[in-house]
Design a protein around this motif. Structure first.
Motif, PDB file in Angstrom:
ATOM      1  N   GLY A   1       0.761  -1.235   0.000  1.00 18.48           N
ATOM      2  CA  GLY A   1       0.000   0.000   0.000  1.00 18.48           C
ATOM      3  C   GLY A   1       0.797   1.293   0.000  1.00 18.48           C
ATOM      4  O   GLY A   1       0.431   2.248   0.674  1.00 18.48           O
ATOM      5  N   PHE A   2       1.850   1.362  -0.783  1.00 21.27           N
ATOM      6  CA  PHE A   2       2.631   2.593  -0.880  1.00 21.27           C
ATOM      7  C   PHE A   2       1.874   3.707  -1.619  1.00 21.27           C
ATOM      8  O   PHE A   2       2.199   4.869  -1.485  1.00 21.27           O
ATOM      9  CB  PHE A   2       3.963   2.339  -1.608  1.00 21.27           C
ATOM     10  N   GLY A   3       0.898   3.343  -2.429  1.00 22.95           N
ATOM     11  CA  GLY A   3       0.103   4.326  -3.152  1.00 22.95           C
ATOM     12  C   GLY A   3       0.560   4.588  -4.572  1.00 22.95           C
ATOM     13  O   GLY A   3      -0.189   5.139  -5.370  1.00 22.95           O
ATOM     14  N   ARG A   4       1.768   4.268  -4.882  1.00 25.44           N
ATOM     15  CA  ARG A   4       2.262   4.382  -6.261  1.00 25.44           C
ATOM     16  C   ARG A   4       3.483   3.485  -6.417  1.00 25.44           C
ATOM     17  O   ARG A   4       4.166   3.250  -5.427  1.00 25.44           O
ATOM     18  CB  ARG A   4       2.572   5.830  -6.634  1.00 25.44           C
ATOM     19  N   PRO A   5       3.731   2.990  -7.613  1.00 25.04           N
ATOM     20  CA  PRO A   5       2.906   3.167  -8.800  1.00 25.04           C
ATOM     21  C   PRO A   5       1.554   2.475  -8.656  1.00 25.04           C
ATOM     22  O   PRO A   5       1.449   1.463  -7.965  1.00 25.04           O
ATOM     23  CB  PRO A   5       3.727   2.553  -9.923  1.00 25.04           C
ATOM     24  N   ARG A   6       0.550   3.037  -9.311  1.00 23.58           N
ATOM     25  CA  ARG A   6      -0.803   2.502  -9.248  1.00 23.58           C
ATOM     26  C   ARG A   6      -1.055   1.478 -10.359  1.00 23.58           C
ATOM     27  O   ARG A   6      -1.948   0.645 -10.237  1.00 23.58           O
ATOM     28  CB  ARG A   6      -1.822   3.619  -9.327  1.00 23.58           C
ATOM     29  N   GLU A   7      -0.283   1.579 -11.429  1.00 21.19           N
ATOM     30  CA  GLU A   7      -0.424   0.601 -12.512  1.00 21.19           C
ATOM     31  C   GLU A   7       0.937   0.025 -12.859  1.00 21.19           C
ATOM     32  O   GLU A   7       1.887   0.766 -13.117  1.00 21.19           O
ATOM     33  CB  GLU A   7      -1.030   1.224 -13.770  1.00 21.19           C
ATOM     34  N   VAL A   8       1.012  -1.293 -12.838  1.00 21.38           N
ATOM     35  CA  VAL A   8       2.216  -2.009 -13.244  1.00 21.38           C
ATOM     36  C   VAL A   8       1.846  -2.871 -14.444  1.00 21.38           C
ATOM     37  O   VAL A   8       0.997  -3.757 -14.340  1.00 21.38           O
ATOM     38  CB  VAL A   8       2.774  -2.891 -12.101  1.00 21.38           C
ATOM     39  N   ARG A   9       2.466  -2.558 -15.570  1.00 18.11           N
ATOM     40  CA  ARG A   9       2.251  -3.352 -16.789  1.00 18.11           C
ATOM     41  C   ARG A   9       3.442  -4.275 -16.985  1.00 18.11           C
ATOM     42  O   ARG A   9       4.585  -3.872 -16.795  1.00 18.11           O
ATOM     43  CB  ARG A   9       2.153  -2.468 -18.024  1.00 18.11           C
ATOM     44  N   ILE A  10       3.143  -5.483 -17.400  1.00 17.38           N
ATOM     45  CA  ILE A  10       4.189  -6.402 -17.815  1.00 17.38           C
ATOM     46  C   ILE A  10       3.976  -6.586 -19.310  1.00 17.38           C
ATOM     47  O   ILE A  10       2.942  -7.107 -19.741  1.00 17.38           O
ATOM     48  CB  ILE A  10       4.121  -7.719 -17.036  1.00 17.38           C
ATOM     49  N   VAL A  11       4.934  -6.069 -20.083  1.00 13.39           N
ATOM     50  CA  VAL A  11       4.770  -5.999 -21.526  1.00 13.39           C
ATOM     51  C   VAL A  11       5.655  -7.064 -22.175  1.00 13.39           C
ATOM     52  O   VAL A  11       6.867  -7.068 -21.992  1.00 13.39           O
ATOM     53  CB  VAL A  11       5.131  -4.588 -22.056  1.00 13.39           C
ATOM     54  N   LEU A  12       5.015  -7.935 -22.926  1.00 16.05           N
ATOM     55  CA  LEU A  12       5.681  -9.112 -23.455  1.00 16.05           C
ATOM     56  C   LEU A  12       5.574  -9.146 -24.970  1.00 16.05           C
ATOM     57  O   LEU A  12       4.525  -8.825 -25.536  1.00 16.05           O
ATOM     58  CB  LEU A  12       5.043 -10.358 -22.844  1.00 16.05           C
ATOM     59  N   TYR A  13       6.655  -9.551 -25.581  1.00 15.73           N
ATOM     60  CA  TYR A  13       6.744  -9.555 -27.031  1.00 15.73           C
ATOM     61  C   TYR A  13       6.562 -10.982 -27.524  1.00 15.73           C
ATOM     62  O   TYR A  13       7.486 -11.787 -27.451  1.00 15.73           O
ATOM     63  CB  TYR A  13       8.102  -8.994 -27.454  1.00 15.73           C
ATOM     64  N   GLY A  14       5.386 -11.329 -27.956  1.00 16.41           N
ATOM     65  CA  GLY A  14       5.139 -12.655 -28.515  1.00 16.41           C
ATOM     66  C   GLY A  14       4.158 -13.475 -27.703  1.00 16.41           C
ATOM     67  O   GLY A  14       4.029 -13.328 -26.495  1.00 16.41           O
ATOM     68  N   ASP A  15       3.469 -14.374 -28.416  1.00 12.81           N
ATOM     69  CA  ASP A  15       2.418 -15.194 -27.811  1.00 12.81           C
ATOM     70  C   ASP A  15       2.941 -16.146 -26.744  1.00 12.81           C
ATOM     71  O   ASP A  15       2.315 -16.315 -25.701  1.00 12.81           O
ATOM     72  CB  ASP A  15       1.706 -16.025 -28.890  1.00 12.81           C
TER      73      ASP A  15
END
Length: 189
Positions: free
Chosen positions: A152-166
């Motif tokens: 509960g630190f408050g940020r970051p609020r969104e963490v994306r894990i971005v992956l290249y390929g199926d």
């Protein structure tokens, strides 16, 4: 794309190009000398410009080589992201790859918090050039992110894990079914 609500934030697994993400910071799976010659690191410098390599070189002049798990930042240059957080993951065979990736992610999230970052994107740390099993990378990244958001630190609020390929995308979705127990699926997804 699939999302989970954990603590006071959201984890989203996305198939795409990390250099094209509209976030405050992206994470670079770097080597200890911050020489961005291949993989995600090269893509970041190609898209963000030489300023990222110059600032990385300055970090190394001041600090020396980074240890596995350490995280530092540079500007995002021409990227949509304001910052690039560089962290060193383990190589296959280093031992305790899971714990070292967990530490790299945790330190990157702490640095993002200190920078006031609201949104951040991670690649599959160590699962590319460094040869760590994608399942190990996925489990460690998701667990570290979940634990950070639950605190509960408050940020970051969104963490994306971005992956290249199926293939790697599916590995992370499978890992999410194990690691994100207790997190709710975001509505509409």
């Amino acid at each position: 794309m699939k999302s989970w609500l954990c603590g006071d934030g959201k984890i989203t697994i996305v198939k795409g190009d990390i250099t094209d993400q509209d976030v405050d910071a992206i994470v670079n799976a770097a080597n200890e000398y911050l020489k961005h010659g291949g993989g995600v690191a090269l893509a970041i410098v190609r898209r963000g410009g030489d300023v990222i390599q110059r600032e990385s070189d300055e970090q190394i002049r001041r600090r020396g080589p980074l240890k596995v798990g350490e995280a530092v930042y540079t500007s995002g240059g021409n990227l949509k992201a304001r910052y690039v957080i560089h962290t060193v993951g383990p190589r296959r065979g280093d031992g305790d790859e899971w714990g070292k990736i967990f530490e790299a992610v945790s330190n990157s999230l702490k640095l993002a918090y200190e920078l006031g970052v609201e949104s951040i994107a991670f690649p599959a740390i160590s699962a590319g050039t460094f040869g760590v099993d994608p399942e190990v990378s996925a489990d460690a990244i998701l667990e570290a992110t979940k634990q950070f958001l639950i605190k509960g630190f408050g940020r970051p609020r969104e963490v994306r894990i971005v992956l290249y390929g199926d293939e790697i995308y599916n590995v992370f979705l499978e890992a999410a079914s194990r690691r994100l127990v207790g997190c709710g699926r975001a509505s509409g997804e």
